[in-house]
Design a protein around this motif. Structure first.
Motif, PDB file in Angstrom:
ATOM      1  N   GLU A   6      33.476 -42.913 -13.914  1.00 29.06           N
ATOM      2  CA  GLU A   6      32.699 -41.841 -14.175  1.00 29.06           C
ATOM      3  C   GLU A   6      33.434 -40.950 -15.197  1.00 29.06           C
ATOM      4  O   GLU A   6      32.831 -40.376 -16.120  1.00 29.06           O
ATOM      5  CB  GLU A   6      32.653 -41.090 -12.837  1.00 29.06           C
ATOM      6  CG  GLU A   6      31.538 -41.562 -11.904  1.00 29.06           C
ATOM      7  CD  GLU A   6      31.791 -40.944 -10.569  1.00 29.06           C
ATOM      8  OE1 GLU A   6      30.826 -40.791  -9.757  1.00 29.06           O
ATOM      9  OE2 GLU A   6      32.769 -40.522 -10.070  1.00 29.06           O
TER      10      GLU A   6
ATOM     11  N   MET B 126      24.170 -34.434 -16.545  1.00 29.48           N
ATOM     12  CA  MET B 126      23.074 -35.376 -17.307  1.00 29.48           C
ATOM     13  C   MET B 126      23.999 -36.539 -18.092  1.00 29.48           C
ATOM     14  O   MET B 126      23.239 -37.540 -17.839  1.00 29.48           O
ATOM     15  CB  MET B 126      23.306 -34.410 -18.843  1.00 29.48           C
ATOM     16  CG  MET B 126      22.468 -35.052 -19.860  1.00 29.48           C
ATOM     17  SD  MET B 126      20.725 -34.765 -19.456  1.00 29.48           S
ATOM     18  CE  MET B 126      20.543 -33.557 -20.787  1.00 29.48           C
TER      19      MET B 126
ATOM     20  N   GLY C   7      24.098 -38.370 -13.924  1.00 28.06           N
ATOM     21  CA  GLY C   7      22.851 -38.515 -13.240  1.00 28.06           C
ATOM     22  C   GLY C   7      23.300 -37.773 -11.860  1.00 28.06           C
ATOM     23  O   GLY C   7      22.453 -37.694 -11.019  1.00 28.06           O
ATOM     24  N   HIS C   8      24.497 -37.421 -11.553  1.00 31.30           N
ATOM     25  CA  HIS C   8      24.971 -36.597 -10.460  1.00 31.30           C
ATOM     26  C   HIS C   8      26.273 -35.625 -10.932  1.00 31.30           C
ATOM     27  O   HIS C   8      26.512 -36.199 -11.822  1.00 31.30           O
ATOM     28  CB  HIS C   8      25.171 -37.497  -9.313  1.00 31.30           C
ATOM     29  CG  HIS C   8      26.606 -38.184  -9.589  1.00 31.30           C
ATOM     30  ND1 HIS C   8      27.884 -37.978  -8.819  1.00 31.30           N
ATOM     31  CD2 HIS C   8      26.752 -39.350 -10.159  1.00 31.30           C
ATOM     32  CE1 HIS C   8      28.734 -38.718  -9.267  1.00 31.30           C
ATOM     33  NE2 HIS C   8      28.015 -39.879  -9.990  1.00 31.30           N
TER      34      HIS C   8
END
Ligand code: GLU
Length: 379
Positions: free
Chosen positions: A332, A346, A349-350
């Protein structure tokens, strides 16, 4: 030198002095001391070595140098003897707590051990802790229990740690060689000179009983725990302790007590990876006590998950600035490094939060930071 909750670490030399099984020679006086402490409303947790020494005669072994497997077999059978030896001197029940360093590095297990001990203390039980030698995969190294005791003192939030062995404390020189060696009653700061006086060093390869004791004192005092090295073969030391007289060497607890969590982060948990951060982030962490944001991250290395401990490295000097718990995994972070926190959702997605390492989950390594600023001033 009053105390309310103490960890007392007892070495093998006191539990099984002749190495032919357990003995009451020294443990009786220790147990009487513990009972008197309990009668005064103090709480005591024992960390006892001696499993291997107590089991030595019960396992066949040819050579005087014991293999790790033989030592483990001895430790496991000796543990029973050792527990029975302690229990016979107490009216109150004893409990057996076997832990590994790994157990103490795991936050959930750490809390489980802490809760167990807390409830037992409330019930007048004497918890007796030893390393779970059967399951440790490293070599069974003598002296481990000193460091273990410092961690146990932290788990139990003890205010004092007494390390009992057959030496009086730290001397100015080796008393076996120098007649003019004197006992140091109080050590307020553990420096390289202190290690040298004790005839050892911080060097990882150095061995010896005193090294692990000073290491333990370093860990414990940093956590606000006064640490004492005391000769448990001399019964008069216990009378002194009850009269609040220090009969050995006392390492005074650091004034600035770091929280249990930060101590655990710094000393116990192993980092799973590295996050390299820019100078702006270093300054924010060091001077403003800020959390680490994705924008300050330059690169990540090694594979780690959210919730793992990571090293935070200054990009320019490669100095280790801090350790902390990351909210995001290495994969991430590869997507959000250098980005504004507003862009996390963005990119991924989380979003777990705006910060990568929260300041409450971070410990700054002050000595490394001091070295870094010294180097910068000299530039
Ligand atoms: N756990 C080992 C034993 O009970 C001792 C380790 C140590 O003395 O530090 O024999």
């Amino acid at each position: 030198m009053n105390f309310n909750r103490a960890v007392i670490k007892v070495g093998s030399a006191l539990v099984a002095p002749s190495k032919t099984g357990c003995s009451g020679q020294y443990t009786l006086a220790i147990a009487q001391f513990i009972t008197k402490c309990q009668q005064q409303g103090k709480e005591v947790i024992l960390v006892s070595s001696g499993g291997v020494a107590a089991g030595r005669t019960l396992i066949q072994h040819g050579s005087p140098t014991l293999s790790v497997s033989v030592k483990k077999a001895m430790a496991s059978v000796g543990q029973m003897q050792m527990m029975a030896n302690w229990q016979r001197f107490f009216d109150n029940p004893c409990s057996q707590i076997l832990v590994t360093q790994e157990d103490l590095s795991d936050r959930k297990r750490f809390i489980s051990i802490k809760d167990t001990i807390q409830i037992q203390l409330e019930n007048g039980i004497i918890p007796i802790v030893n390393e779970n030698d059967t399951v440790v995969t490293d070599d069974l190294t003598v002296g481990d229990n000193d460091n273990l005791a410092a961690l146990v003192a932290q788990v139990c939030e003890a205010d004092s740690l007494f390390i009992l062995s057959d030496i009086d404390g730290v001397f100015t020189k080796d008393p076996k060689i120098h007649n003019d060696a004197t006992l140091i009653p109080e050590i307020t700061k553990i420096t390289d000179e202190i290690y040298a006086m004790a005839g050892t060093s911080r060097n990882h390869l150095a061995t010896g009983g005193m090294k692990t004791k000073i290491e333990a004192a370093e860990k414990a005092t940093e956590h606000g725990i006064n640490t004492y090295i005391i000769n448990g073969t001399k019964s008069e030391v216990f009378a002194a302790l009850l009269a609040q007289i220090n009969p050995g060497t006392r390492f005074t607890a650091d004034k600035d007590i770091i929280t249990a969590k930060k101590h655990w982060l710094k000393h116990t948990i192993k980092s799973q990876g590295k996050i390299t951060i820019d100078r702006g982030a270093v300054n924010a962490l060091v001077t403003q006590g800020a959390s680490l944001l994705p924008i300050g991250i330059k690169s990540v290395s090694d594979k780690f998950n959210a919730g793992d401990s990571v090293d935070l490295i200054d990009q320019d000097s490669k100095v280790l600035i801090a350790k902390g718990i990351t909210q995001y995994s290495h994969s991430e972070l590869k997507h959000i490094k250098g980005k504004h926190s507003n862009d996390i959702a963005m990119a991924l997605g989380h979003k777990e939060g705006a910060v990568v390492v929260h300041r409450d989950d971070m410990v700054l390594l002050e000595n490394n930071i001091a070295t870094l600023s010294k180097a910068q001033t000299n530039q």
